[in-house]
Design a protein around this motif. Structure first.
Motif, mmCIF file in Angstrom:
data_model
loop_
_atom_site.group_PDB
_atom_site.id
_atom_site.type_symbol
_atom_site.label_atom_id
_atom_site.label_comp_id
_atom_site.label_asym_id
_atom_site.label_seq_id
_atom_site.Cartn_x
_atom_site.Cartn_y
_atom_site.Cartn_z
ATOM 1 N N ASP A 20 74.793 -51.371 111.766
ATOM 2 C CA ASP A 20 74.909 -50.381 112.841
ATOM 3 C C ASP A 20 76.369 -50.158 113.257
ATOM 4 O OD1 ASP A 20 72.211 -49.945 113.046
ATOM 5 O OD2 ASP A 20 71.917 -51.561 114.503
ATOM 6 N N VAL A 21 77.212 -51.107 112.923
ATOM 7 C CA VAL A 21 78.607 -50.989 113.358
ATOM 8 C C VAL A 21 79.463 -50.722 112.121
ATOM 9 C CG1 VAL A 21 80.439 -52.059 114.700
ATOM 10 C CG2 VAL A 21 78.063 -52.736 115.082
ATOM 11 N N PRO A 22 80.150 -49.580 112.069
ATOM 12 C CA PRO A 22 80.914 -49.250 110.864
ATOM 13 C C PRO A 22 82.017 -50.275 110.591
ATOM 14 C CG PRO A 22 81.400 -47.698 112.648
ATOM 15 C CD PRO A 22 80.267 -48.547 113.105
ATOM 16 N N GLU A 23 82.318 -50.453 109.308
ATOM 17 C CA GLU A 23 83.377 -51.390 108.957
ATOM 18 C C GLU A 23 84.687 -50.949 109.570
ATOM 19 O OE1 GLU A 23 83.707 -52.240 104.852
ATOM 20 O OE2 GLU A 23 81.782 -53.296 104.823
ATOM 21 N N ASN A 24 85.416 -51.909 110.124
ATOM 22 C CA ASN A 24 86.691 -51.643 110.789
ATOM 23 C C ASN A 24 86.563 -50.595 111.896
ATOM 24 O OD1 ASN A 24 88.382 -53.478 109.349
ATOM 25 N ND2 ASN A 24 88.074 -52.142 107.577
ATOM 26 N N GLY A 25 85.388 -50.570 112.519
ATOM 27 C CA GLY A 25 85.180 -49.631 113.617
ATOM 28 C C GLY A 25 84.298 -50.265 114.675
ATOM 29 N N GLY A 26 83.864 -49.434 115.618
ATOM 30 C CA GLY A 26 83.075 -49.958 116.721
ATOM 31 C C GLY A 26 81.811 -49.163 116.961
ATOM 32 N N ALA A 27 80.947 -49.726 117.788
ATOM 33 C CA ALA A 27 79.740 -49.024 118.223
ATOM 34 C C ALA A 27 79.384 -49.573 119.597
ATOM 35 C CB ALA A 27 78.598 -49.257 117.243
ATOM 36 N N CYS A 28 78.591 -48.795 120.311
ATOM 37 C CA CYS A 28 78.256 -49.203 121.674
ATOM 38 C C CYS A 28 76.794 -49.652 121.742
ATOM 39 C CB CYS A 28 78.493 -48.020 122.613
ATOM 40 S SG CYS A 28 77.874 -48.275 124.256
ATOM 41 N N VAL A 29 76.552 -50.736 122.455
ATOM 42 C CA VAL A 29 75.161 -51.136 122.684
ATOM 43 C C VAL A 29 74.881 -51.165 124.182
ATOM 44 C CG1 VAL A 29 74.923 -52.514 120.587
ATOM 45 C CG2 VAL A 29 75.696 -53.607 122.706
ATOM 46 N N LYS A 30 73.587 -51.022 124.461
ATOM 47 C CA LYS A 30 73.162 -51.018 125.853
ATOM 48 C C LYS A 30 72.508 -52.363 126.139
ATOM 49 C CE LYS A 30 70.630 -48.147 128.971
ATOM 50 N NZ LYS A 30 69.574 -47.194 129.153
ATOM 51 N N VAL A 31 72.988 -53.060 127.163
ATOM 52 C CA VAL A 31 72.407 -54.344 127.540
ATOM 53 C C VAL A 31 72.042 -54.220 129.005
ATOM 54 C CG1 VAL A 31 72.830 -56.799 127.796
ATOM 55 C CG2 VAL A 31 73.861 -55.563 125.884
ATOM 56 N N GLY A 32 70.745 -54.041 129.273
ATOM 57 C CA GLY A 32 70.339 -53.729 130.641
ATOM 58 C C GLY A 32 70.981 -52.405 131.017
ATOM 59 N N GLU A 33 71.704 -52.381 132.115
ATOM 60 C CA GLU A 33 72.380 -51.142 132.504
ATOM 61 C C GLU A 33 73.825 -51.119 132.018
ATOM 62 O OE1 GLU A 33 70.969 -48.298 133.669
ATOM 63 O OE2 GLU A 33 69.260 -49.576 133.156
ATOM 64 N N GLU A 34 74.229 -52.191 131.338
ATOM 65 C CA GLU A 34 75.627 -52.292 130.943
ATOM 66 C C GLU A 34 75.874 -51.699 129.560
ATOM 67 O OE1 GLU A 34 78.665 -55.965 131.434
ATOM 68 O OE2 GLU A 34 76.612 -56.292 132.094
ATOM 69 N N TRP A 47 84.340 -60.355 114.348
ATOM 70 C CA TRP A 47 83.615 -59.467 115.260
ATOM 71 C C TRP A 47 84.123 -59.683 116.670
ATOM 72 C CZ3 TRP A 47 79.361 -56.151 114.090
ATOM 73 C CH2 TRP A 47 79.025 -56.131 112.721
ATOM 74 N N TYR A 48 84.229 -58.619 117.432
ATOM 75 C CA TYR A 48 84.669 -58.736 118.817
ATOM 76 C C TYR A 48 83.784 -57.851 119.691
ATOM 77 C CZ TYR A 48 88.948 -60.324 116.496
ATOM 78 O OH TYR A 48 89.846 -60.985 115.710
ATOM 79 N N ALA A 49 83.775 -58.141 120.982
ATOM 80 C CA ALA A 49 83.038 -57.263 121.903
ATOM 81 C C ALA A 49 83.784 -57.167 123.226
ATOM 82 C CB ALA A 49 81.631 -57.809 122.139
ATOM 83 N N THR A 50 83.775 -55.974 123.798
ATOM 84 C CA THR A 50 84.409 -55.756 125.107
ATOM 85 C C THR A 50 83.516 -54.834 125.919
ATOM 86 O OG1 THR A 50 85.538 -53.692 124.531
ATOM 87 C CG2 THR A 50 86.704 -55.737 124.016
ATOM 88 N N GLN A 51 83.886 -54.647 127.193
ATOM 89 C CA GLN A 51 83.200 -53.614 127.969
ATOM 90 C C GLN A 51 83.482 -52.263 127.309
ATOM 91 O OE1 GLN A 51 85.621 -54.402 131.563
ATOM 92 N NE2 GLN A 51 86.186 -52.239 131.539
ATOM 93 N N ASN A 52 82.557 -51.315 127.445
ATOM 94 C CA ASN A 52 82.767 -49.998 126.828
ATOM 95 C C ASN A 52 83.619 -49.102 127.721
ATOM 96 O OD1 ASN A 52 82.401 -48.138 124.736
ATOM 97 N ND2 ASN A 52 80.695 -47.145 125.802
ATOM 98 N N LEU A 53 83.749 -49.490 128.988
ATOM 99 C CA LEU A 53 84.436 -48.637 129.966
ATOM 100 C C LEU A 53 85.949 -48.790 129.847
ATOM 101 C CD1 LEU A 53 83.769 -46.897 132.627
ATOM 102 C CD2 LEU A 53 84.560 -48.923 133.824
#
Ligand code: SRM
Ligand SMILES: Cc1cc2nc3c(=O)[nH]c(=O)nc-3n(C[C@H](O)[C@H](O)[C@H](O)COP(=O)(O)OP(=O)(O)OC[C@H]3O[C@@H](n4cnc5c(N)ncnc54)[C@H](O)[C@@H]3O)c2cc1C
Ligand code: SF4
Ligand code: FES
Lengths: 122, 841
Positions: A20-34, A47-53
């Motif tokens: 679901d997440v392109p190589e060398n790129g990002g994608a957004c997931v929904k976790v509850g309302e976040e 792999w890394y993850a940050t806030q989408n905002l």
């Protein structure tokens, strides 16, 4: 100051598949309302993850930003697509000289599943 | 009472500074750089350490108080300075050589430095105490203005001087619907510029939406607790919700007066050329000091005063204050304004050369000595590019060229000349007046210390760290010195590639590289970034014209989703409408698609239709419908051909010489989709009346009696420039042949994000060189250029069609990968004139 035990307070949550997440790129997931941005830094095998905002103009877009690295230590970073402010994927610190700080999350990949480390109770 | 008297362990003499503003801070820095012989104690009334007041307005553009800070608290600690913040000194006892603060601190001194600056002058108008009336001096003032502006619609600034206009810009930036400037005098900035310049500025500011009222004497500020308006002595009035008073400054001399020091009748602590007050152990510097009957309301003279005192205290020779140049340059609401030297001298003491273009809002005046040899001063409105070099010409008494008008008209190829001009300055020419850095110091930093960038120069000798006005000059000096030293100045793409775009283009081509990762592995280092990724993406596209979406994550965000991102994170959809020609049926399709997906529609400046506000996940479906109706991508998001504008031409127009619409369509379809260093635009007009504005485009074609004229290198945008004639009266085939060569040559050799105009301006030899390459084949590359162009044309595919047809690619167009059917709840719209607009951010 109260120092929290990080490891034990983390709960792993399955959020998407690796494809679901392109190589060398990002994608957004929904976790509850976040909204959380997940980055597949395949060049580094990380792999890394940050806030989408993006804190600059409060835009939900960091997942659509371009990732890369900076400096001698090759600090991994993401650039917001709006005004190209960059943020460290490790510390969440803004690397373009502003005082912003974004949240980062631990990521774990097991086979083809991507898990996010969230604080317990979320 | 607390007593912080001389530390018994350190018998160092004590220097006490009252005021921790820009000049007070600079004094500490300068003194400590020279000697450690003193104990320094500083009292500041404001709650935070000294900050950059000159750039105060940037606080509204997102700079924080920390960004503006001159030095951190740690700095004072490390340097051993005792800093008392939030402490107002209320009394100086010259007998006992002590001072007393409002909170009860007593401090003795051996030397006392007054750096109390000034406060905003508030005229005696009834009502100034009302809510909604502000001054513009400190960070706290700005915080209050910002908070109040949220509920205000109309604002006014009292005072049309330098600071007043800056405050007006701040109100506009804060989003007030209406901003007024009220000036007592008959013109704007009466102290800096002459009346013709004022008039030009007035017209320009009015045109930009600022409402300027001259000749207005404010009688009273109306309203109950809150300001509601201004009433003038001529009986007129103005409704406003807030007011910023910027009617001048008042030196803070109250302490000095109380202590019996000599002060001026109109304020200011009187000092001699050593900055001593009437008490030899008390100095005054900065905006509170009155030298020779004058208050210097700028930071550079304040810094020079700080230097004078620091030099004297450590007995490092004589340095005296000798007055100061009051030249200024500022950027007001999109209008450059500068005055230098003596802007006002006139006949019979000098001769003036004046250039005025009321259409563009440019006014330039230079005053020249009667002998014609020297520049005395001048005024620049609307275009102040020449400011630095003119100021240097005045200050260094450089003998003028035989045609001094070139200085303001710009000789042809003016930019190169300005660059070379800096090298003719003498070594002692003061480049950065805030930090007293000379040309010699900058050149030797380049030659001896290997400094190659402006940032490096800031660190090395502080040049450019004050008001920042000298930065263009510093940059020119660095580059010219490097050139003079035989260093090749390389335009590298970013930290990951040590190559220019042109070099990379050749490398990737010769080595048959097709992906970004291969390029990075072979020619770069690290993991890439937002600069090199899109650059290489564009090169790869220009080389192989492969479908852009195949390499999605290296594309600039707009190319990644094949649409322009907008406020709120939605996208715009622009189908190609070649030459601006469209059938009624297709118009109806655009109408129905826009309606179905709730999109805002607008006719663009490029003769086509833009649909705004599409959710990421709707894009493939929208394009599916458009493509089914015969549309294709308009590449409005790409560094690619945008539009070829046309006028109706000979098919209908009574003046039309040839069929400009058909030619525009042919050219647009020929080059559609081709990636370039920057976007490319074209135009075709059916006759010299030029209704397609072809001469403002990267290429423009105009019909003549005998064929077509081909113009190249035009640009609209922020720095408009007319295209230049490449060939006259040529037939269609030749025109296309030349265009193929010209565009391909540009694609191969321009730097990233450089439009054809800039590329041509920078090209050595300019237009005559280009003509030689394109028409006379002086490089022998024309066959190759034509072949390469043809292969790009042959490889064209509509990239949106590729996406629409590929379930794999369509999958990428979602906001949440784990909830693909959901749209971003943060993308919100507001109604406007029967359509919608993005919510304000
Ligand atoms: C839609 C449109 C304004 C309109 O409502 O009319 C527009 C909209 C934008 N323009 Fe433009 N420009 C539009 C015609 C123009 C024109 C007029 C023209 O093409 O005849 C110009 C001046 C001519 C020129 O380019 O020489 C123009 C000069 C610019 C520039 C400055 C370029 C320069 O060289 O200085 C930028 C900034 C840039 O590209 O870096 C820009 C950038 C933009 C961007 C892409 C800004 C951005 O990054 O978001 C805007 C995107 C809007 C969107 O979301 O779709 N736009 N822009 C016009 C689209 C035309 C089209 O059909 O494709
Ligand atoms: C919006 C704005 C834009 C400007 N733009 C420019 C520009 O483009 N170029 C330029 O050259 N100049 C510009 N200036 C002017 C420049 O900021 C001043 O010349 C400079 O700040 C003067 O420095 P100073 O240290 O003398 O005074 P200040 O910076 O005013 O510092 C004086 C300090 O002393 C404190 N103080 C006063 N009395 C006492 C007391 N009794 N006890 C303790 N502390 C006290 C004050 O609170 C203040 O912090 C601008 C000013 C403003 C407000
Ligand atoms: S002129 Fe500026 S605001 Fe208007 S569309 Fe172009 S880029 Fe956007
Ligand atoms: S919104 Fe992210 S950088 Fe401006």
């Amino acid at each position: 100051m109260l120092v929290l035990e990080v490891e034990s307070s983390v709960e792993w949550m399955f959020v998407c598949y690796t494809e679901d997440v392109p190589e060398n790129g990002g994608a957004c997931v929904k976790v509850g309302e976040e909204q959380i941005a997940i980055f597949n830094f395949s060049r580094r095998g990380a792999w890394y993850a940050t806030q989408n905002l993006c804190p600059h103009k409060q835009q939900m877009v960091l997942a659509r930003g371009m990732i890369g690295s900076t400096g001698d230590t090759c600090e991994p970073k993401v650039a917001c697509p709006f005004h190209k402010k960059t943020f460290s994927l490790l510390s969440g610190e803004c690397l373009s000289g502003d005082e912003y700080q974004i949240k980062t999350y631990p990521v774990k990949v097991v086979e083809d599943r991507v898990y996010l480390g969230l604080e317990k109770g979320q | 009472m607390m007593n912080v008297n001389l530390d018994p362990l350190f018998q160092k003499p004590t220097v006490v500074v009252i005021g921790n503003g820009m000049v007070g801070y600079k004094f500490c820095e300068k003194l400590l750089a020279k000697t450690a012989a003193f104990k320094l104690v500083v009292f500041g009334e404001e709650p935070r350490p000294a900050y950059d007041r000159v750039h105060l307005s940037e606080y509204f553009n997102g700079k924080t108080a920390d960004d503006l800070s001159m030095a951190s608290l740690d700095w004072y600690r490390e340097k051993g300075i005792t800093l008392h913040l939030g402490e107002t000194i209320q009394e100086i006892n010259r007998e006992t050589k002590t001072i007393h603060s409002l909170n009860g601190i007593t401090q003795s001194y051996d030397y006392l430095v007054l750096a109390t600056g000034s406060s905003a002058f508030v005229p005696d108008v009834p009502g100034v105490e009302k809510n909604g009336v502000f001054v513009y001096r400190t960070i706290e003032d700005l915080e209050m203005i910002e908070a109040y502006a949220r509920t205000a619609r109309k604002g006014a600034v009292l005072g049309g001087g330098l600071l007043g206009l800056e405050a007006a810009k701040a109100l506009i930036d804060l989003g007030l619907e209406e901003t007024h400037v009220v000036e007592f005098a008959t013109r704007l900035m009466p102290r800096q510029i002459d009346s013709a310049g004022s008039n030009m500025l007035f017209n320009k500011l009015q045109a930009l939406g600022l409402k300027v009222h001259l000749n207005k004497n404010t009688r009273t500020i109306s309203g109950e607790d809150k300001i509601k308006g201004l009433e003038f002595t001529d009986g007129s009035s103005l409704d406003v919700d807030m007011l910023v008073i910027s009617a001048g400054i008042r030196p803070r001399d109250e302490l000095a007066k109380l202590a019996g020091l000599e002060t001026g009748t109109r304020g200011g602590v009187v000092v001699n050329e050593k900055m001593q007050t009437s008490d030899k152990s008390i100095f005054a510097i900065g905006e509170c000091a009155l030298y020779n009957g004058m208050i210097y309301g700028l930071v550079a003279p304040g810094y020079e005063m700080a230097e004078v005192v620091a030099t004297q205290l450590c007995a490092a020779g004589e340095r005296e204050f000798r007055g100061y140049d009051m030249s200024t340059k500022l950027k007001l609401i999109g209008v450059d304004v500068a005055s230098f030297g003596d802007p006002f001298v006139s006949e019979p003491d000098s001769r003036a050369i004046v250039f005025e273009d009321s259409h563009k809002g440019v006014y330039k005046r230079i005053n020249i000595s009667n002998c014609g040899k020297y520049l005395l001063g001048g005024v620049l409105i609307g275009d102040a590019n020449a400011y630095n070099i003119l100021l240097q010409t005045v200050n260094n008494k450089i003998v003028l060229p035989p045609n001094p008008e070139d200085l303001i008209l710009g000789a042809r190829g003016g930019e190169a000349q300005a660059g070379a001009g800096v090298m003719s300055l003498p070594d002692e020419a003061l480049i950065c007046s805030c930090e007293s850095v000379t040309k010699g110091m900058i050149c030797s930093a380049v030659t001896e210390d290997g400094v190659t960038t402006v940032d490096g120069m800031k660190k090395c000798c502080k040049a450019g760290t004050g008001c920042g006005g000298c930065i263009p000059l510093v940059k020119d000096l660095i580059n010219e010195t490097l050139k003079a030293n035989g260093t090749y100045i390389k335009n590298v793409v970013c930290e990951h590639f040590d190559h220019s775009r042109q070099e990379l283009f050749d490398l990737l081509k010769i080595n048959d590289i097709h992906t970004y990762d291969e390029a990075l592995d072979q020619f770069g280092k690290g993991d890439g970034c937002e600069l090199c990724k899109p650059t290489i993406a564009s090169i790869l596209a220009s080389l192989w014209n492969d479908v852009i979406v195949k390499q999605q994550p290296i594309q600039d965000s707009n190319d990644r989703f094949l649409a322009n991102i907008q406020k709120g994170g939605t996208y715009s959809v622009v189908p190609r409408i070649p030459g601006g020609e469209i059938t009624p049926d297709k118009l109806m399709v655009i109408g129905s698609v826009a309606k179905k997906y709730g999109l805002y529609t607008k006719i663009t400046g490029g003769q086509r239709i833009d649909m705004f506000g599409a959710h990421l996940s709707d894009l493939p479906a929208i394009w599916e419908e458009l493509i089914a109706a015969g549309f294709e991508s308009g590449h409005a998001y790409g560094k690619a051909l945008r539009t070829v504008k046309s006028c109706v031409g000979s098919t209908w127009c009574r003046f039309g010489l040839h069929d400009s619409v058909s030619f525009a369509i042919e050219v647009e379809e020929r080059y559609r989709g081709i990636r370039a260093p920057h976007k490319i635009k074209g135009g075709v007009s059916g006759c010299i009346r030029e209704c397609a504005e072809a001469q403002s485009k990267d290429f423009g074609i105009i019909a003549t009696e005998k064929g077509w004229n081909l113009y190249v290198g035009g640009n609209g945008g922020s720095k408009p420039q007319h295209a230049q004639l490449l060939a006259a009266d040529i037939d269609k085939e030749t025109c296309i042949k030349y265009l193929d060569r010209y565009l391909m040559f540009y694609i191969k050799t321009a730097d990233a994000l450089t439009r054809t105009a800039t590329w041509l301006n920078k090209m050595e030899g300019g237009m005559s060189y280009l003509k030689n390459v394109i028409i006379n084949d002086s490089l022998g590359i024309n066959d190759e250029l034509e072949r390469e162009m043809q292969s790009l044309i042959n490889n064209y595919k509509c990239e949106w069609k590729e996406v629409v047809d590929s379930p794999e690619l369509r999958k990428r167009f979602v906001h949440f990968v784990n909830a693909p059917q959901e749209k971003d709840p943060n993308a919100k719209f507001e109604p406007m004139r029967e359509q919608v607009k993005a919510r304000e951010w």
